[in-house]
Design an enzyme around this catalytic site. Structure first.
Site, PDB file in Angstrom:
ATOM      1  N   LYS A  65      -3.389  59.526 -12.023  1.00  0.00           N
ATOM      2  CA  LYS A  65      -4.442  59.927 -11.325  1.00  0.00           C
ATOM      3  C   LYS A  65      -4.640  60.823 -12.435  1.00  0.00           C
ATOM      4  O   LYS A  65      -5.877  61.113 -12.894  1.00  0.00           O
ATOM      5  CB  LYS A  65      -4.701  61.200 -10.214  1.00  0.00           C
ATOM      6  CG  LYS A  65      -3.859  59.730  -9.271  1.00  0.00           C
ATOM      7  CD  LYS A  65      -4.049  60.243  -7.975  1.00  0.00           C
ATOM      8  CE  LYS A  65      -3.298  59.940  -6.185  1.00  0.00           C
ATOM      9  NZ  LYS A  65      -2.831  60.794  -5.362  1.00  0.00           N
ATOM     10  N   GLU A 109      -4.873  60.333 -21.629  1.00  0.00           N
ATOM     11  CA  GLU A 109      -3.469  61.052 -20.914  1.00  0.00           C
ATOM     12  C   GLU A 109      -2.991  61.867 -20.726  1.00  0.00           C
ATOM     13  O   GLU A 109      -4.477  62.858 -21.497  1.00  0.00           O
ATOM     14  CB  GLU A 109      -1.872  60.455 -21.072  1.00  0.00           C
ATOM     15  CG  GLU A 109      -1.581  59.305 -20.680  1.00  0.00           C
ATOM     16  CD  GLU A 109      -0.848  59.558 -19.214  1.00  0.00           C
ATOM     17  OE1 GLU A 109      -1.840  60.954 -18.511  1.00  0.00           O
ATOM     18  OE2 GLU A 109       0.190  59.399 -18.859  1.00  0.00           O
ATOM     19  N   ASP A 110      -3.641  62.597 -19.104  1.00  0.00           N
ATOM     20  CA  ASP A 110      -3.673  64.138 -18.603  1.00  0.00           C
ATOM     21  C   ASP A 110      -2.213  65.139 -20.179  1.00  0.00           C
ATOM     22  O   ASP A 110      -2.304  65.967 -20.602  1.00  0.00           O
ATOM     23  CB  ASP A 110      -3.639  64.237 -17.566  1.00  0.00           C
ATOM     24  CG  ASP A 110      -2.523  64.073 -17.107  1.00  0.00           C
ATOM     25  OD1 ASP A 110      -1.985  63.541 -16.837  1.00  0.00           O
ATOM     26  OD2 ASP A 110      -2.621  64.543 -15.869  1.00  0.00           O
ATOM     27  N   ILE A 111      -1.236  64.728 -19.258  1.00  0.00           N
ATOM     28  CA  ILE A 111       0.324  65.435 -20.284  1.00  0.00           C
ATOM     29  C   ILE A 111       1.343  63.942 -20.802  1.00  0.00           C
ATOM     30  O   ILE A 111       0.822  62.509 -19.788  1.00  0.00           O
ATOM     31  CB  ILE A 111       0.331  66.380 -19.453  1.00  0.00           C
ATOM     32  CG1 ILE A 111       1.594  66.559 -19.223  1.00  0.00           C
ATOM     33  CG2 ILE A 111       0.843  65.286 -17.750  1.00  0.00           C
ATOM     34  CD1 ILE A 111       1.784  67.848 -18.921  1.00  0.00           C
ATOM     35  N   ASP A 137       4.792  64.091 -21.220  1.00  0.00           N
ATOM     36  CA  ASP A 137       6.358  64.777 -21.053  1.00  0.00           C
ATOM     37  C   ASP A 137       7.179  64.286 -21.450  1.00  0.00           C
ATOM     38  O   ASP A 137       7.168  64.951 -22.952  1.00  0.00           O
ATOM     39  CB  ASP A 137       6.383  64.441 -19.841  1.00  0.00           C
ATOM     40  CG  ASP A 137       7.435  65.984 -18.869  1.00  0.00           C
ATOM     41  OD1 ASP A 137       7.950  66.715 -19.742  1.00  0.00           O
ATOM     42  OD2 ASP A 137       7.692  66.351 -17.716  1.00  0.00           O
ATOM     43  N   LYS A 191       4.123  68.446 -23.459  1.00  0.00           N
ATOM     44  CA  LYS A 191       5.373  68.914 -23.653  1.00  0.00           C
ATOM     45  C   LYS A 191       6.243  68.937 -24.874  1.00  0.00           C
ATOM     46  O   LYS A 191       7.237  68.243 -24.344  1.00  0.00           O
ATOM     47  CB  LYS A 191       5.977  69.053 -22.430  1.00  0.00           C
ATOM     48  CG  LYS A 191       5.277  70.126 -20.564  1.00  0.00           C
ATOM     49  CD  LYS A 191       6.166  69.710 -19.405  1.00  0.00           C
ATOM     50  CE  LYS A 191       5.193  70.840 -19.213  1.00  0.00           C
ATOM     51  NZ  LYS A 191       5.670  70.470 -17.640  1.00  0.00           N
ATOM     52  N   ASP A 239      -1.774  68.217 -11.208  1.00  0.00           N
ATOM     53  CA  ASP A 239      -1.325  68.367  -9.974  1.00  0.00           C
ATOM     54  C   ASP A 239       0.365  68.912 -10.123  1.00  0.00           C
ATOM     55  O   ASP A 239       0.980  69.133 -10.708  1.00  0.00           O
ATOM     56  CB  ASP A 239      -1.548  67.444  -8.932  1.00  0.00           C
ATOM     57  CG  ASP A 239      -0.856  67.011  -9.175  1.00  0.00           C
ATOM     58  OD1 ASP A 239       0.211  66.373 -10.688  1.00  0.00           O
ATOM     59  OD2 ASP A 239       0.299  65.959  -8.072  1.00  0.00           O
TER      60      ASP A 239
HETATM   61  C1  PRP Z   1       2.367  62.345 -15.574  1.00  0.00           C
HETATM   62  C2  PRP Z   1       1.288  61.892 -16.331  1.00  0.00           C
HETATM   63  C3  PRP Z   1       1.777  60.983 -17.565  1.00  0.00           C
HETATM   64  C4  PRP Z   1       2.837  60.991 -16.814  1.00  0.00           C
HETATM   65  C5  PRP Z   1       3.814  61.908 -18.143  1.00  0.00           C
HETATM   66  O1  PRP Z   1       1.601  61.926 -14.766  1.00  0.00           O
HETATM   67  O2  PRP Z   1      -0.244  61.351 -15.926  1.00  0.00           O
HETATM   68  O3  PRP Z   1       1.650  59.803 -17.196  1.00  0.00           O
HETATM   69  O4  PRP Z   1       3.596  61.563 -15.353  1.00  0.00           O
HETATM   70  O5  PRP Z   1       5.049  62.320 -17.711  1.00  0.00           O
HETATM   71  P1  PRP Z   1       5.831  61.768 -18.909  1.00  0.00           P
HETATM   72  O6  PRP Z   1       5.627  61.852 -20.372  1.00  0.00           O
HETATM   73  O7  PRP Z   1       7.540  62.038 -18.487  1.00  0.00           O
HETATM   74  O8  PRP Z   1       6.241  59.781 -18.720  1.00  0.00           O
HETATM   75  P2  PRP Z   1       1.859  61.879 -12.312  1.00  0.00           P
HETATM   76  O9  PRP Z   1       3.837  60.442 -12.544  1.00  0.00           O
HETATM   77  O10 PRP Z   1       2.225  63.329 -12.204  1.00  0.00           O
HETATM   78  O11 PRP Z   1       1.078  61.401 -11.993  1.00  0.00           O
HETATM   79  P3  PRP Z   1       0.281  61.964 -11.658  1.00  0.00           P
HETATM   80  O12 PRP Z   1      -1.053  61.526 -12.904  1.00  0.00           O
HETATM   81  O13 PRP Z   1      -1.038  60.767 -10.540  1.00  0.00           O
HETATM   82  O14 PRP Z   1      -0.696  63.043 -11.072  1.00  0.00           O
END
Ligand code: PRP
Length: 178
Positions: A43, A99-101, A103, A131, A159
């Site tokens: 999301k 993508e937002d983030i 990780d 990150k 979130d």
């Molecule tokens: C977050 C983000 C990426 C993923 C990155 O999604 O939007 O899709 O984690 O993590 P990674 O690099 O360790 O794979 P999340 O699972 O938090 O779902 P959301 O976007 O619905 O909050």
């Protein structure tokens, strides 16, 4: 720590300025393309995708995809599962994953590989924040907003327990305090 007002890490003004810069670069890089497909990863990408897409000066269409990337709580398992696929055929199109983030990088790596199997003309990636210290796999981010540290960030789509996604800035929460 006040959970209602997370401390500001990246201000609304700084985000908006960076989103405009990224949009200008994406537009310049795709000026000869008439078939850019932006694929937002649900999301968290929904606000970044909305702002970024509206600042482009080139034709684009919008798709969404959903994956489940985390195990329980805030610990990444590395396993990625496709929950919702794109609706249109991306063969021969120029794809931009939004993508937002990023990780660990597992989600983006999985998505690049999965989407390439649909034979698009190209696959590029955009992420608002990364990150860098958390990277477990090597993945290229063609359009990156900001590098951040290990803090848990919320806002602008991100979130903590489904809270704070609509904050206009990126803030920090400490899960141990909540
Ligand atoms: C977050 C983000 C990426 C993923 C990155 O999604 O939007 O899709 O984690 O993590 P990674 O690099 O360790 O794979 P999340 O699972 O938090 O779902 P959301 O976007 O619905 O909050």
């Amino acid at each position: 720590m006040n959970i209602e007002s997370p401390e500001v890490l990246i201000s609304e003004d700084d985000i908006q300025a960076r989103v405009l810069e990224l949009a200008e670069k994406i537009s310049a890089d795709h000026e000869d393309s008439s078939n850019l497909v932006m694929i937002g990863v649900l999301k968290g990408s929904f606000i970044f995708l909305a702002d970024l897409s509206r600042r482009l000066s080139i034709p684009r269409t919008i798709e969404f995809i959903a994956v489940s990337s985390y195990g329980n709580g805030s610990v990444s398992s590395g396993a990625v599962r496709l929950v919702m696929d794109v609706r249109s055929n991306i063969e021969g199109k120029h794809v931009l994953i939004v993508e937002d983030i990023v990780d660990t990088g597992h989600t983006l790596k999985y998505l690049i590989s999965m989407l390439k199997s649909h034979r698009p003309a190209s696959v590029k990636t955009a992420a608002l924040v990364r990150k860098a210290e958390s990277a477990e796999v090597d993945v290229t981010i063609d359009y990156l907003g900001f590098d951040i540290g290990e803090e848990w960030v919320v806002g602008y789509g991100l979130d903590y327990g489904e809270q704070h996604r609509t904050l206009p800035y990126i803030g920090v929460v400490k899960p141990s305090d909540t």
